[in-house]
Each structure stands twice: as structure tokens, then as C-alpha cells.
Design an enzyme around this catalytic site. Structure first.
Site, PDB file in Angstrom:
ATOM      1  CG  ASP A 122     -18.010 -53.472 106.407  1.00 48.07           C
ATOM      2  OD1 ASP A 122     -18.740 -53.151 107.369  1.00 48.07           O
ATOM      3  OD2 ASP A 122     -17.293 -52.654 105.792  1.00 48.07           O
TER       4      ASP A 122
ATOM      5  CD  GLU B 178     -17.452 -51.650 111.503  1.00 46.55           C
ATOM      6  OE1 GLU B 178     -17.215 -50.426 111.600  1.00 46.55           O
ATOM      7  OE2 GLU B 178     -18.597 -52.111 111.464  1.00 46.55           O
TER       8      GLU B 178
END
Lengths: 170, 629
Positions: B25, B186
Site C-alpha cells: 500500500d 485500493e
């Protein structure tokens, strides 16, 4: 290019079992999607992307009633010619104008519920035409082409109404 | 160099070897790396036990510092310490509207479409290079923790990232030496982590407010299939904006109390922004926050901010997230009562007034049982594990969509949409063009992304010229331009002239700021100074790629070689493998690449046959007669 109905192993007709279409779509993507070929050779990755693209395209065409009807006619060699042929019966044109006027009124008064009601009305109208086109594709394909053009008209107005709602909500 | 282990042709390579794959991430404020170990997705920590790596990069004269240490230095050395670099990915200088408040020395790179760079004491640095430093740090962390070299990584991007921002992220990963298995949105990653953890079925909304980006995604979860129905967002709205509101408020307070207020130094700007962020975080659990610090000119700042003040300062930002939310709901054709659950993602969703707004909008309490900072990395790790091939019985299928419409410029600066937003990936669409004048031999094509009608209101992705059209009467040429968006959401455009059988086939991969040569040069530079060293690295890269290719083809041969190929066809492929194997023992990286291409080319028919077989297999056992109509 493979016949979309054959690709999904579905009968070539307007009335479709939508749940089955969804199931077949997912089964196909589960085999051909690029995620399943991440470690494969570039040749296979390319095949996968092309096949997954085709499955997506076929799914979209079969899922939407207007494009499904258009595709069925196309398979019979009949082109609906929506870009050029805009000739419509008078009563249908009248209805169009009324919808456009209702849309303009709502734009001024910023009346979103009125636009939602308009969408509901158009959906009902489209439903009637869809039932009509299902029979025409078999019995009177040339007539069906006009009905597809009408459906495309309604789709277009619906898109515009949706866009207007989005604008008003901002 | 270690000797390569390659199995006998026809035999499958070492079975069930666990491949080291991670999910990353790459966040605006913090970045994380996670992996699946013994069936569990876990975030990997650094040697101090930190899971979050602050996305902060500090350039020293001859060293680069990433993370907590860099963050600690940001007020001391603001010009050389880059925070929130994600906001600059794939962006030109004029895109950064608030640059007056950012203490960096921005430079416009003239050679590449006005892409921005930042002047540091270590030289000009592009956002791609700065992001690559963060990725390198996470790669090192993962390799240390897992005890081996990574096979590949899934890197997450905001769903609302456009093509330029995605391409920049992929370039950064490449620069960091990571093999990118997939760019994953995401919110989709969060849905995977949440969905699998809770065996969720039905329609879910992911509300993801990160440090610098906002995404809203609506997904249908059904038996391991994650189908994104609609997505929307704002790639320039996030927690940073809330900090900035507090920062401006503090400045106003200070200004109102003194008659002479000098402009802030870069150090002071960074210091106040840090204090603002701390105050925001404090207000999550407290009624008021004290903002106390001493500026470099000796002036003392001492202000108290109440929750009520904070809410009123930032209310408009909260409302700004609801407009994309409404649009996504409308695009999905869903009403509120059809939503099974709302998952909150991103550190900024800890703010109570965000939670209240989401709850009021969806008329249900949002789900917060996963750590909003970690859920994206955890989901990415799960997909990385599947993509690396560690799970053979996987039933995970992600069907993602393109967030923004793609179009072409037509007469009068208008946009002709070619691929509408929310189309399931991968997707391709063709558009036919013709010439405007007699004898015209070239054509300019301008690709844009966005929802607006005017080209000037959309993002320009690529401009290219089609040359070599045979001269003919106006309107006689037929040029077909095909847009293909792949599973990473990246666009390529190809065009060909169809009359006269002349095929002018070109493929454009829009690349922003960095072209292929620039990336290769950066890679070469990062390999080290010595020419021999560079050559060795180039060779190693080529051999690793060749090995990956041979493994893939041998696995395919083992599976289907007997059924789909005759002896001759198989012999053909195997002789290419032998040739490549021999070259891999040598020192000519160029020859290895050429032989790899030749091998790949030799397997094209086999690949097509295998794909047909897959399609047949997918629907096997279905008898047409048994279908219910």
C-alpha cells in the site's frame, strides 16, 4: 469473432435467463481473466487479455436489452442504422418532445424528484418496446429495427436525464 | 552468478514451491507491506516493530533516508524532505494549485510535458524516483522478513487515479526493482480483505479517505467474485486537506493578534503543518487540542482548537466526499436500502464527523472492525498470493472497472467518448476515422480522460500522429484506432489504415514524464557506476526474464503439450527452449532477449489453442437442452 450467444452457450433469442447469463459470464472470466495468467508467457497473457475483453464485450451486449436486440438483428444481417436513420412516427416524436420539455422544466426548478419520475416513466415505456421487439425479431425483423431505434432514443434521453440529475446534485 | 535450475523439458518445474509475493500500500502519508504466511495475511514490521512506514523521503548529499527518521527531520530540512509525494505522481506543475503552501522547490521538466520535479540537495528528483525510494525500503523490509528475493508485488493505487498516475506508480515500482504482478485499486483491495475475513455476500460500499485521495467503490461480493459496480472519487482530497484547514486557521489567529506578521519560513510551514496534523489526530478522542510552538522568528504560537471549531472548519471537505458517493450510487443504479454494509478505509476515516456523515448518508453504522490503515495492504497481499500461484484452489476473481471515461478530441475541441467510465476491465473499443482533406497523409490523435464535454476540461493523456496514410480523396481513408485498457487500468492505443491494405500499426503507451529510455537509464544508474557492473545487471535481468518465460512455457507444455501439439510442433518449441538455455549460460544479454522473443513467438499458436481449451472447459458439462429458458 465468435457468436456471443454461442460463447456463453445460451440460446440465440431475445428472452434471456439473466441469472444464467451472470453465471456463465463469471465461469468464463474465472478461466480467461488476465489474473489467471500473470505467470504465463507474453503470448498467453495477450490471448487472455483479448479473450477476457471479448467476454466483457459480449456480456455487456447481451445484458442490455437494446444492444441485445440490435445484436440479434445484426446476426440476421439487418443493420439498425441508428446514426443515420432518425425517421420516427409522429406520436413517438411527440412523446420525445414532452420528455425533453419536462426535463427542461426540471432543470429550471431543480426538481430532482420530477426527473426521477420521468426516468420511471421512460423505463415503463422501454419495457413495452422490449416486449414488442422480442416478437418482431422473429416475426418482422425490419419492424424490429425501428423499435430498436426507438429504444436507443429512450436510452439516450435517460442518459441525459441522469446526467442532469448528477449536475443538479452537485 | 548462481547457476539456474531448469527442469528437463516436458517435466514441470519444482512443484508447490512457495513464491514470496507481497502486497504494498503506497500511501500518501504512510506505506505498508504485507504478505500471506501460513494462510494468514499479515503486515510486515521493520526492525523497530513499526508496521507503518511514513511516506517521507529525505535527501542527504550522498544518502537517502526514508520513513520515521526522515519524518522527524521534516521541520529542520523541509526543502530536502519530501512528504505526500503521491499527490505529485503523474502530475504537471500547473496541476499543483496549492504549491505556495508547499515548501519545495518545484521545477518544470521541459523535456517531458511539463512534468514536475523537485530540486533537492541531491539534485532534481521526480515523484517517480522519490516513490521508488519508499518502495525500495519496503522491498528490503520484506526480503529481510521473508528471507529471500521477492517474486512479485501487487501495488495498490486509488481507484480514481487516472492513467498518468497509474503509469507513474508502475514506473516507480520498476525503478525499485519490483516485479509488478498487478496494480490493484485500493478500495477493491480493502473489499477483498474485508470480504474474505467476514465471508461477506451482497453489495458493499468502500468509503476510502486517505491522506491525499478519496475513493468510493461499490462492489457485489458473491462466492469469491468481487465485482466492482461503480467507482468515483477525488484524487486530490484527503486527510492532508483537513491539516491544511487547521494550518490556515492557526495562521489567521496569529495574524489577528500581531500587527507585524512576516511570511513563514519553509521550516515554520512544515512545523505548523505537523502541529496541525497532530491536533487533528488528537481531536478524534478529545474535545480540544492545544497547538503550541515557537516559530523561527521567535514568535510564539499558542492556540486552542475545539472539536466544534474543527468541524465547522472542515465541514465543506466532508460534504465534498458525498457528491462522488451519490454519483457512484446512481451509476450503480442502487438505492441505499440495497447496501449490505459500508466499510471505512484510510486513516482519515477515524475522524468522528466523517463517520457521522457516512452513517447519515447510508442510514447505517459503518463497519470498522478492520484497521483502516492496514486493510488495503492486507487485501493486496491476498491477491499477490493468488497471482503468484501459491493458491491452486483459488476461487478469488476480481472484476474491476475503469474510473474515468476515455475519449478523443474531435472538431471544435469537443470530446468523443470511446470507453465510458465504469466499464469492466479489460476492455477494448475501436473508432473509425477518415481524412478531412484530399491527399492528407497524416492525422493527429489526441487522447483524453474525464467526464466533461470540452477537451480543455479533461486530462490530456497522449497526442500522437499517424503518418503514412496513402494519399486519397478526402473521406476515403479509413483509419481504425483501438483503445485497449488492461487489467491494471493502463491504456494502450493502436491504429491502422484499412484501405489499400496498408497496415500502419502503431502502439502508443502514454508515458508521462518518463519515456522508456529514461527509465532504462535510471535503472542503469541505480545499478552502480562501473560499466561492467551495469552489463552484469542487464544480463541478470534478461536471464531472470528468460527463466520466467521458460518456466511458464514448460508448465504449459506439461499440462497441454500432449493433447494440443503434434510431435513436430512440440519439437519446434523445445528447440527454441534449448537455444535460449544455452544463451543463458553466456554473457550476451541482447542475445538472451532476442531468443526469449523468438521462443515467445514460437508459442503463439499453442497459446491460442490453450485459450480455446480454457473457454471450452469453463462451460463444460452444460448441456443446451437442460438450460431453463
Amino acid at each position: 469473432m465468435q457468436n456471443y450467444f454461442a460463447l456463453f452457450q445460451l440460446p440465440q433469442q431475445f428472452a434471456l435467463d439473466m441469472t444464467l447469463l451472470d453465471t456463465q459470464y463469471r465461469k468464463l472470466q474465472a478461466e480467461v481473466h488476465p489474473d489467471k495468467f500473470v505467470n504465463a508467457s507474453p503470448a498467453e497473457r495477450l490471448q487472455s487479455m483479448q479473450m477476457a475483453t471479448q467476454v466483457n464485450e459480449a456480456y455487456q451486449v447481451l445484458k442490455q436489452p437494446t444492444s441485445r436486440a440490435r445484436y440479434l438483428l445484426q446476426l440476421q444481417g439487418i443493420h439498425t442504422d441508428e446514426e443515420n436513420n432518425t425517421a420516427m412516427p409522429g406520436d413517438f416524436l411527440m412523446a420525445q418532445m414532452e420528455w425533453r420539455e419536462a426535463m427542461d422544466d426540471a432543470r429550471v426548478t431543480k426538481d430532482i424528484p420530477a426527473l426521477d419520475a420521468l426516468l420511471t416513466e421512460m423505463r415503463a415505456q422501454a419495457k413495452v418496446l422490449q416486449q414488442q421487439v422480442a416478437n418482431e425479431i422473429v416475426a418482422a425483423p425490419t419492424q424490429a429495427a425501428l423499435t430498436v431505434r426507438k429504444l436507443r432514443f429512450i436510452d439516450k434521453v435517460s442518459e441525459d436525464v441522469n446526467q442532469l440529475i448528477a449536475q443538479l446534485e452537485e | 552468478m548462481a547457476l539456474l535450475q531448469i527442469s528437463e523439458p516436458g517435466q514441470s518445474p519444482a512443484p508447490h514451491q512457495h513464491k514470496l509475493a507481497v502486497g504494498i500500500d503506497l500511501g500518501t502519508t504512510n506505506s505498508l507491506v504485507a504478505t500471506v504466511r501460513s494462510g494468514m495475511s499479515t503486515v510486515l514490521h521493520d526492525e523497530h516493530g513499526h508496521a507503518l512506514l511514513p511516506s517521507v523521503v529525505r535527501y542527504l548529499q550522498d544518502a537517502v533516508i526514508v520513513g520515521h527518521e526522515a519524518q522527524a527531520a521534516q521541520s529542520l530540512d523541509p526543502v530536502n524532505t519530501i512528504v505526500s509525494v503521491k499527490r505529485f505522481m503523474g502530475r504537471a506543475l500547473h496541476d499543483i494549485t496549492d504549491r505556495a503552501h508547499i515548501p519545495y522547490h518545484f521545477v518544470e521538466n521541459e523535456s517531458s510535458q511539463g512534468i514536475l520535479e523537485i530540486k533537492t540537495r541531491a539534485g532534481l528528483k521526480s515523484p517517480v524516483e522519490i516513490s521508488a525510494e519508499i518502495l525500495k525500503t519496503l522491498k528490503t523490509r520484506a526480503e529481510k522478513a521473508l528471507g529471500g528475493e521477492l517474486t512479485g508485488a501487487v501495488i495498490t493505487v486509488p481507484a480514481y487515479f487516472d492513467d498518468a498516475q497509474r503509469q507513474a506508480t508502475k514506473d516507480a515500482a520498476r525503478l525499485a526493482g519490483l516485479h509488478v504482478l498487478r496494480l490493484l485499486n485500493e478500495p477493491t483491495a480493502a473489499a477483498v480483505a474485508y470480504g474474505l475475513d467476514n465471508a461477506a455476500e451482497g453489495v458493499y460500499v468502500i468509503y476510502d479517505l486517505g491522506g491525499g485521495t478519496f475513493d468510493i467503490s461499490i462492489l457485489r461480493l458473491s462466492k469469491g467474485v468481487f465485482e466492482v459496480l461503480a467507482t468515483n472519487g477525488d484524487s486530490a482530497l484527503g486527510g492532508d486537506d483537513f491539516d491544511h484547514r487547521i494550518f490556515c486557521w492557526v495562521l489567521d489567529q496569529v495574524r489577528s493578534k500581531t500587527t507585524e506578521f512576516k511570511p513563514l519560513s519553509e521550516e515554520d510551514t512544515r512545523l505548523l503543518l505537523t502541529k496541525a496534523r497532530q491536533a487533528k489526530e488528537w481531536l478524534t478522542d478529545n474535545h480540544e487540542a492545544n497547538i503550541v510552538c515557537k516559530l523561527s522568528n521567535g514568535a510564539l504560537v499558542d492556540e486552542t482548537l475545539s472539536v466544534a471549531q474543527f468541524v465547522s472548519l472542515t465541514e465543506h471537505l466532508v460534504i465534498k466526499t458525498l457528491s462522488p458517493t451519490r454519483k457512484a450510487m446512481r451509476d450503480a443504479g442502487l438505492s441505499i436500502d440495497e447496501i449490505k454494509g459500508v466499510v471505512l478505509v484510510g486513516g482519515a476515516t477515524r475522524m468522528p464527523h466523517i463517520r457521522h456523515a457516512v452513517q447519515a448518508f447510508f442510514e447505517q453504522e459503518p463497519l470498522t472492525n478492520l484497521d483502516p490503515d492496514k486493510v488495503v495492504a492486507l487485501g493486496a497481499a491476498i491477491q499477490a498470493n493468488v497471482l503468484a500461484g501459491n493458491r491452486s484452489d483459488d476461487e478469488l476473481l476480481l472484476l474491476d472497472i475503469t474510473p474515468l471515461s476515455l475519449g478523443l478530441e474531435t472538431m471544435g475541441g469537443l470530446v468523443e467518448k470511446v470507453i465510458p467510465r465504469n466499464s469492466t476491465l479489460p476492455i477494448a473499443r475501436a473508432q473509425d476515422f477518415t481524412t478531412y482533406k484530399d491527399g492528407q497523409t497524416a492525422m493527429a490523435i489526441h487522447v483524453v480522460q474525464g467526464e466533461r464535454e470540452l477537451v480543455s476540461d479533461c486530462r490530456s493523456l497522449a497526442r500522437f500522429e499517424l503518418r503514412g496514410i496513402p494519399p486519397m480523396a478526402a473521406g476515403a481513408a479509413r483509419i481504425r484506432v483501438t483503445f485497449q485498457v488492461d487489467a491494471d487500468g493502463l491504456l494502450s492505443v493502436s491504429a491502422r489504415e484499412q484501405t489499400n491494405g496498408v497496415e500502419a500499426n502503431i502502439t502508443v503507451k502514454p508515458s508521462y514524464g518518463l519515456n522508456e529510455d529514461q527509465i532504462t537509464n535510471m535503472l542503469k544508474d541505480s545499478f552502480g557506476a562501473a560499466e561492467s557492473d551495469k552489463a552484469a545487471r542487464m544480463l541478470r535481468e534478461a536471464v531472470v526474464d528468460a527463466q520466467r518465460l521458460m518456466e511458464a512455457i514448460q508448465a504449459a507444455l506439461a499440462e497441454d503439450g500432449d493433447t494440443l501439439l503434434n510431435a513436430d510442433e512440440r519439437q519446434q518449441i523445445e528447440s527454441h527452449i534449448d537455444a535460449l538455455l544455452a544463451l543463458c549460460q553466456g554473457t550476451d544479454s541482447h542475445a538472451v532477449k532476442q531468443a526469449s522473443d523468438a521462443l515467445n513467438h514460437a508459442t503463439e499458436d499453442f497459446a491460442a489453442k490453450r485459450m480455446d481449451a480454457s473457454v471450452q472447459k469453463a462451460l463444460a458439462g452444460k448441456n443446451l437442452d437442460s438450460l431453463e429458458l
